[in-house]
Write a protein that holds these residues in place. Structure first.
Motif, PDB file in Angstrom:
ATOM      1  N   GLN A  34       9.170  14.077  17.393  1.00 28.65           N
ATOM      2  CA  GLN A  34       8.562  14.800  16.599  1.00 28.65           C
ATOM      3  C   GLN A  34       8.639  14.288  15.042  1.00 28.65           C
ATOM      4  O   GLN A  34       9.633  14.552  14.663  1.00 28.65           O
ATOM      5  N   ILE A  35       7.325  13.520  14.857  1.00 33.56           N
ATOM      6  CA  ILE A  35       7.658  12.882  13.599  1.00 33.56           C
ATOM      7  C   ILE A  35       6.766  13.526  12.408  1.00 33.56           C
ATOM      8  O   ILE A  35       5.590  14.297  12.782  1.00 33.56           O
ATOM      9  N   HIS A  36       7.620  13.937  11.240  1.00 41.23           N
ATOM     10  CA  HIS A  36       7.043  14.583  10.159  1.00 41.23           C
ATOM     11  C   HIS A  36       6.981  13.558   8.969  1.00 41.23           C
ATOM     12  O   HIS A  36       7.991  13.221   8.645  1.00 41.23           O
ATOM     13  N   LEU A  37       5.872  13.400   8.364  1.00 38.14           N
ATOM     14  CA  LEU A  37       5.626  12.506   7.050  1.00 38.14           C
ATOM     15  C   LEU A  37       5.749  13.270   5.963  1.00 38.14           C
ATOM     16  O   LEU A  37       4.779  14.278   5.832  1.00 38.14           O
ATOM     17  N   VAL A  38       6.678  12.836   4.987  1.00 42.38           N
ATOM     18  CA  VAL A  38       6.242  13.846   3.764  1.00 42.38           C
ATOM     19  C   VAL A  38       6.268  12.854   2.531  1.00 42.38           C
ATOM     20  O   VAL A  38       7.070  11.741   2.335  1.00 42.38           O
ATOM     21  N   PHE A  39       5.221  12.724   1.433  1.00 46.27           N
ATOM     22  CA  PHE A  39       5.176  12.034   0.434  1.00 46.27           C
ATOM     23  C   PHE A  39       5.542  12.828  -0.743  1.00 46.27           C
ATOM     24  O   PHE A  39       4.898  13.779  -1.043  1.00 46.27           O
ATOM     25  N   ILE A  40       6.445  12.293  -1.688  1.00 53.75           N
ATOM     26  CA  ILE A  40       7.077  12.963  -2.762  1.00 53.75           C
ATOM     27  C   ILE A  40       7.071  11.531  -3.772  1.00 53.75           C
ATOM     28  O   ILE A  40       7.046  10.586  -3.454  1.00 53.75           O
ATOM     29  N   ASP A  41       7.171  12.081  -5.168  1.00 52.40           N
ATOM     30  CA  ASP A  41       7.331  11.368  -6.175  1.00 52.40           C
ATOM     31  C   ASP A  41       6.124  10.283  -6.086  1.00 52.40           C
ATOM     32  O   ASP A  41       5.102  10.537  -5.994  1.00 52.40           O
ATOM     33  N   GLU A  42       6.537   8.950  -6.416  1.00 53.70           N
ATOM     34  CA  GLU A  42       5.545   7.931  -6.200  1.00 53.70           C
ATOM     35  C   GLU A  42       5.169   7.618  -5.064  1.00 53.70           C
ATOM     36  O   GLU A  42       4.294   6.777  -4.560  1.00 53.70           O
ATOM     37  N   GLY A  43       5.678   8.280  -3.881  1.00 53.43           N
ATOM     38  CA  GLY A  43       5.285   8.076  -2.580  1.00 53.43           C
ATOM     39  C   GLY A  43       3.986   8.396  -2.188  1.00 53.43           C
ATOM     40  O   GLY A  43       3.113   8.062  -1.446  1.00 53.43           O
ATOM     41  N   VAL A  44       3.447   9.401  -3.153  1.00 55.24           N
ATOM     42  CA  VAL A  44       2.008   9.792  -2.846  1.00 55.24           C
ATOM     43  C   VAL A  44       0.961   8.719  -3.048  1.00 55.24           C
ATOM     44  O   VAL A  44      -0.169   8.799  -2.514  1.00 55.24           O
ATOM     45  N   LEU A  45       1.408   7.879  -3.899  1.00 55.55           N
ATOM     46  CA  LEU A  45       0.373   6.542  -4.191  1.00 55.55           C
ATOM     47  C   LEU A  45       0.054   5.834  -2.701  1.00 55.55           C
ATOM     48  O   LEU A  45      -0.669   5.047  -2.659  1.00 55.55           O
ATOM     49  N   GLN A  46       1.166   5.937  -1.638  1.00 55.62           N
ATOM     50  CA  GLN A  46       1.103   5.320  -0.628  1.00 55.62           C
ATOM     51  C   GLN A  46      -0.491   5.629  -0.125  1.00 55.62           C
ATOM     52  O   GLN A  46      -0.984   4.884   0.832  1.00 55.62           O
ATOM     53  N   LEU A  47      -0.875   6.976  -0.192  1.00 52.83           N
ATOM     54  CA  LEU A  47      -2.095   7.481   0.496  1.00 52.83           C
ATOM     55  C   LEU A  47      -3.191   7.207  -0.203  1.00 52.83           C
ATOM     56  O   LEU A  47      -4.471   7.691   0.411  1.00 52.83           O
ATOM     57  N   LEU A  48      -3.242   6.676  -1.280  1.00 52.47           N
ATOM     58  CA  LEU A  48      -4.621   6.422  -2.059  1.00 52.47           C
ATOM     59  C   LEU A  48      -5.314   5.405  -1.380  1.00 52.47           C
ATOM     60  O   LEU A  48      -5.089   4.320  -1.030  1.00 52.47           O
ATOM     61  N   GLN A  49      -6.774   5.696  -1.408  1.00 49.64           N
ATOM     62  CA  GLN A  49      -7.821   4.933  -0.733  1.00 49.64           C
ATOM     63  C   GLN A  49      -8.007   3.673  -1.846  1.00 49.64           C
ATOM     64  O   GLN A  49      -7.907   3.726  -2.871  1.00 49.64           O
ATOM     65  N   GLY A  50      -8.573   2.697  -1.160  1.00 46.51           N
ATOM     66  CA  GLY A  50      -9.128   1.348  -2.402  1.00 46.51           C
ATOM     67  C   GLY A  50      -8.102   0.657  -2.707  1.00 46.51           C
ATOM     68  O   GLY A  50      -8.248  -0.176  -3.703  1.00 46.51           O
ATOM     69  N   GLN A  51      -6.961   0.404  -2.208  1.00 46.12           N
ATOM     70  CA  GLN A  51      -5.807  -0.391  -2.560  1.00 46.12           C
ATOM     71  C   GLN A  51      -6.295  -1.764  -2.190  1.00 46.12           C
ATOM     72  O   GLN A  51      -6.900  -2.069  -1.192  1.00 46.12           O
ATOM     73  N   GLN A  52      -5.688  -2.753  -2.953  1.00 42.38           N
ATOM     74  CA  GLN A  52      -6.095  -4.051  -2.747  1.00 42.38           C
ATOM     75  C   GLN A  52      -4.842  -4.931  -3.148  1.00 42.38           C
ATOM     76  O   GLN A  52      -4.624  -5.659  -3.983  1.00 42.38           O
ATOM     77  N   PRO A  53      -3.947  -4.543  -1.930  1.00 38.22           N
ATOM     78  CA  PRO A  53      -2.524  -5.514  -2.056  1.00 38.22           C
ATOM     79  C   PRO A  53      -2.688  -6.923  -1.925  1.00 38.22           C
ATOM     80  O   PRO A  53      -1.668  -7.696  -2.518  1.00 38.22           O
ATOM     81  N   GLU A  54      -3.780  -7.571  -1.486  1.00 34.00           N
ATOM     82  CA  GLU A  54      -3.882  -9.087  -1.359  1.00 34.00           C
ATOM     83  C   GLU A  54      -4.006  -9.484  -2.763  1.00 34.00           C
ATOM     84  O   GLU A  54      -3.543 -10.668  -2.840  1.00 34.00           O
ATOM     85  N   LEU A  55      -4.378  -8.845  -3.462  1.00 30.68           N
ATOM     86  CA  LEU A  55      -4.616  -9.433  -5.029  1.00 30.68           C
ATOM     87  C   LEU A  55      -3.130  -9.579  -5.592  1.00 30.68           C
ATOM     88  O   LEU A  55      -2.900 -10.413  -6.422  1.00 30.68           O
ATOM     89  N   ILE A  56      -2.124  -9.170  -5.098  1.00 27.89           N
ATOM     90  CA  ILE A  56      -0.665  -9.257  -5.621  1.00 27.89           C
ATOM     91  C   ILE A  56       0.178  -9.908  -4.472  1.00 27.89           C
ATOM     92  O   ILE A  56       1.271 -10.110  -4.639  1.00 27.89           O
ATOM     93  N   GLY A  57      -0.597 -10.472  -3.489  1.00 29.16           N
ATOM     94  CA  GLY A  57       0.059 -11.185  -2.395  1.00 29.16           C
ATOM     95  C   GLY A  57       0.871 -10.537  -1.563  1.00 29.16           C
ATOM     96  O   GLY A  57       1.643 -11.064  -0.768  1.00 29.16           O
ATOM     97  N   CYS A  58       0.399  -9.355  -1.314  1.00 28.20           N
ATOM     98  CA  CYS A  58       1.016  -8.409  -0.275  1.00 28.20           C
ATOM     99  C   CYS A  58       0.057  -8.295   0.972  1.00 28.20           C
ATOM    100  O   CYS A  58      -1.181  -8.166   0.872  1.00 28.20           O
ATOM    101  N   LYS A  59       0.614  -7.706   2.285  1.00 33.35           N
ATOM    102  CA  LYS A  59      -0.080  -7.502   3.169  1.00 33.35           C
ATOM    103  C   LYS A  59      -0.581  -5.974   3.042  1.00 33.35           C
ATOM    104  O   LYS A  59       0.025  -5.112   2.427  1.00 33.35           O
ATOM    105  N   ASP A  60      -1.873  -5.741   3.718  1.00 31.34           N
ATOM    106  CA  ASP A  60      -2.557  -4.324   3.413  1.00 31.34           C
ATOM    107  C   ASP A  60      -1.937  -3.516   4.694  1.00 31.34           C
ATOM    108  O   ASP A  60      -2.581  -3.606   5.646  1.00 31.34           O
ATOM    109  N   TYR A  61      -0.741  -2.918   4.558  1.00 30.48           N
ATOM    110  CA  TYR A  61      -0.030  -2.065   5.767  1.00 30.48           C
ATOM    111  C   TYR A  61      -0.925  -0.565   5.568  1.00 30.48           C
ATOM    112  O   TYR A  61      -0.647   0.164   6.497  1.00 30.48           O
ATOM    113  N   VAL A  62      -1.046  -0.436   4.299  1.00 27.50           N
ATOM    114  CA  VAL A  62      -1.528   0.967   3.979  1.00 27.50           C
ATOM    115  C   VAL A  62      -2.749   1.378   5.039  1.00 27.50           C
ATOM    116  O   VAL A  62      -2.896   2.593   5.279  1.00 27.50           O
ATOM    117  N   ALA A  63      -3.685   0.454   5.575  1.00 32.97           N
ATOM    118  CA  ALA A  63      -4.689   0.805   6.134  1.00 32.97           C
ATOM    119  C   ALA A  63      -4.187   1.204   7.747  1.00 32.97           C
ATOM    120  O   ALA A  63      -5.039   2.154   8.227  1.00 32.97           O
TER     121      ALA A  63
END
Length: 118
Positions: A34-63
């Motif tokens: 039984q998994i519960h996810l909690v987003f606090i502090d800067e972690g809330v930014l994980q859920l923002l739409q429209g991120q473009q991590p490839e621009l900084i050379g990162c993989k888009d795991y947020v999708a």
């Protein structure tokens, strides 16, 4: 069945913490935890739409957050105070999370068997 709260505390793409937390959540749900996810502090930014991590050379795991429904995650909660701090109330989130206050987060953390912070 074990209940596990996974706390997302770090901003996305600055480290592997968010990706690893999401991978752990999906794996735990696969094994019927039984998994519960909690987003606090800067972690809330994980859920923002429209991120473009490839621009900084990162993989888009947020999708991958969109797949949470397929894994039967028990709950997804976002800190009201963190949303206030970052002025995110009108921003679309990639996954429909419950906005909760700190007391509700504390109550959830007292009820689960394990708490993991990323």
């Amino acid at each position: 069945m074990k209940s596990i709260a996974i706390i997302f505390k770090q901003a996305p793409h600055g480290s592997a913490d968010g990706r690893e937390a999401l991978d752990l959540a999906l794996m735990g749900a696969t094994y019927e935890q039984q998994i519960h996810l909690v987003f606090i502090d800067e972690g809330v930014l994980q859920l923002l739409q429209g991120q473009q991590p490839e621009l900084i050379g990162c993989k888009d795991y947020v999708a991958t957050f969109k797949a949470l429904d397929l894994y039967d995650v028990a709950s997804v909660s976002v800190s009201q105070s963190a949303m206030d701090d970052f002025q995110l109330h009108n921003m679309p989130l990639i996954y429909p999370a419950n906005v909760v206050d700190d007391a509700q987060i504390r109550q959830l953390l007292e009820q689960v068997d394990e708490v993991l912070v990323f």
